[in-house]
Design a protein around this motif. Sequence first.
Motif, short mmCIF file in Angstrom:
data_model
loop_
_atom_site.label_atom_id
_atom_site.label_comp_id
_atom_site.label_asym_id
_atom_site.label_seq_id
_atom_site.Cartn_x
_atom_site.Cartn_y
_atom_site.Cartn_z
N SER A 97 43.13 40.63 42.78
CA SER A 97 42.87 41.87 42.05
C SER A 97 41.48 41.83 41.44
O SER A 97 41.00 40.78 41.03
N LEU A 98 40.83 43.01 41.41
CA LEU A 98 39.51 43.14 40.78
C LEU A 98 39.65 43.94 39.49
O LEU A 98 40.47 44.85 39.39
N LYS A 99 38.82 43.58 38.51
CA LYS A 99 38.83 44.33 37.25
C LYS A 99 38.09 45.66 37.40
O LYS A 99 38.46 46.66 36.83
N GLU A 100 37.02 45.63 38.19
CA GLU A 100 36.19 46.83 38.39
C GLU A 100 36.59 47.52 39.68
O GLU A 100 36.83 46.86 40.68
N ASN A 101 36.60 48.87 39.66
CA ASN A 101 36.96 49.62 40.87
C ASN A 101 35.78 49.95 41.76
O ASN A 101 35.97 50.23 42.93
N GLY A 102 34.56 49.93 41.25
CA GLY A 102 33.44 50.40 42.07
C GLY A 102 33.60 51.89 42.33
O GLY A 102 34.32 52.59 41.60
N VAL A 103 32.96 52.39 43.38
CA VAL A 103 33.01 53.83 43.65
C VAL A 103 34.39 54.24 44.14
O VAL A 103 35.04 53.52 44.89
N VAL A 108 40.87 61.10 42.29
CA VAL A 108 41.95 60.12 42.50
C VAL A 108 42.44 59.57 41.17
O VAL A 108 41.71 59.58 40.18
N GLN A 109 43.69 59.12 41.18
CA GLN A 109 44.31 58.57 39.97
C GLN A 109 44.94 57.22 40.29
O GLN A 109 45.22 56.92 41.44
N ASP A 110 45.20 56.47 39.22
CA ASP A 110 45.94 55.21 39.34
C ASP A 110 45.27 54.28 40.36
O ASP A 110 45.93 53.68 41.21
N VAL A 111 43.94 54.17 40.26
CA VAL A 111 43.18 53.36 41.21
C VAL A 111 43.35 51.87 40.90
O VAL A 111 43.28 51.46 39.75
N LYS A 112 43.60 51.10 41.96
CA LYS A 112 43.62 49.64 41.84
C LYS A 112 42.74 49.09 42.97
O LYS A 112 42.75 49.62 44.07
N MET A 129 38.99 32.49 66.28
CA MET A 129 39.38 32.72 64.89
C MET A 129 38.19 33.31 64.13
O MET A 129 37.04 32.96 64.40
N GLN A 130 38.52 34.19 63.19
CA GLN A 130 37.48 34.93 62.47
C GLN A 130 37.96 35.17 61.04
O GLN A 130 39.15 35.41 60.81
N THR A 131 37.03 35.13 60.10
CA THR A 131 37.33 35.53 58.72
C THR A 131 36.76 36.93 58.50
O THR A 131 35.56 37.15 58.70
N LEU A 132 37.65 37.85 58.14
CA LEU A 132 37.23 39.20 57.76
C LEU A 132 37.24 39.30 56.24
O LEU A 132 38.20 38.86 55.59
N HIS A 133 36.19 39.89 55.68
CA HIS A 133 36.12 40.16 54.24
C HIS A 133 36.58 41.60 54.04
O HIS A 133 36.17 42.49 54.79
N PHE A 134 37.41 41.80 53.03
CA PHE A 134 37.97 43.12 52.75
C PHE A 134 37.68 43.55 51.33
O PHE A 134 37.71 42.73 50.41
N GLU A 135 37.44 44.84 51.15
CA GLU A 135 37.60 45.50 49.85
C GLU A 135 38.69 46.52 50.05
O GLU A 135 38.65 47.29 51.01
N LEU A 136 39.67 46.51 49.18
CA LEU A 136 40.79 47.46 49.26
C LEU A 136 40.86 48.26 47.98
O LEU A 136 40.62 47.73 46.89
N GLN A 137 41.20 49.52 48.13
CA GLN A 137 41.47 50.37 46.97
C GLN A 137 42.73 51.16 47.26
O GLN A 137 42.89 51.68 48.36
N THR A 138 43.61 51.20 46.28
CA THR A 138 44.77 52.08 46.38
C THR A 138 44.62 53.17 45.33
O THR A 138 44.01 52.96 44.28
#
Length: 177
Positions: A97-103, A108-112, A129-138
């Motif tokens: 989990s991130l504390k900051e949401n960024g853009v 939108v509401q209830d952003v995580k 094999m590969q490592t993918l970096h993700f940013e997720l927002q709900t």
Amino acid sequence: EKPAPGWSGERIALPPKGFAPDLGLTGIEEILFAPGMFKADQKNFFTYVFLFALEPKPRLTPKVLSKELLTYYKGLSKARMGNPKLDTSKFTVNLESLKENGVTPKGVQDVKSYRAEVYWLEPFATKKMQTLHFELQTWKYKGSPNNYLFVCASPQKPGAPIWETMRGIRAKVAIKD
């Protein structure tokens, strides 16, 4: 309407019957691929964004997100490799989990927000094999029961310039009635 020059996309129903029929999420996936997405020698190889518009259940908790991402990528690898018995025991999803949401998109509401790394077998070009970096927002929208999940994914680390482009696409998400 393309959010950035050269990006192309597709829309699929969830769960995706072709590669992850046991995905526990129901809805629509909109995907946009960066130019060079499927070419291993390109700078933006395997760089893309996707938006899941999902039914209200299950709630998109970190546990659910980790489990469903693992299901999705295991299924994609097995299907594209043409091997339902492919050993996926080394595949991992590490989500924090991130504390900051960024853009975020307007309204939108209830952003995580979360960061994740997905370790998997890339089945389209390298078959390694590969490592993918993700940013997720709900998030949710007022008056809608649906859940939304937006994912930026790239083998490039989050400091690379392409991440600004992907976050810009996220910021412009608008749901049409």
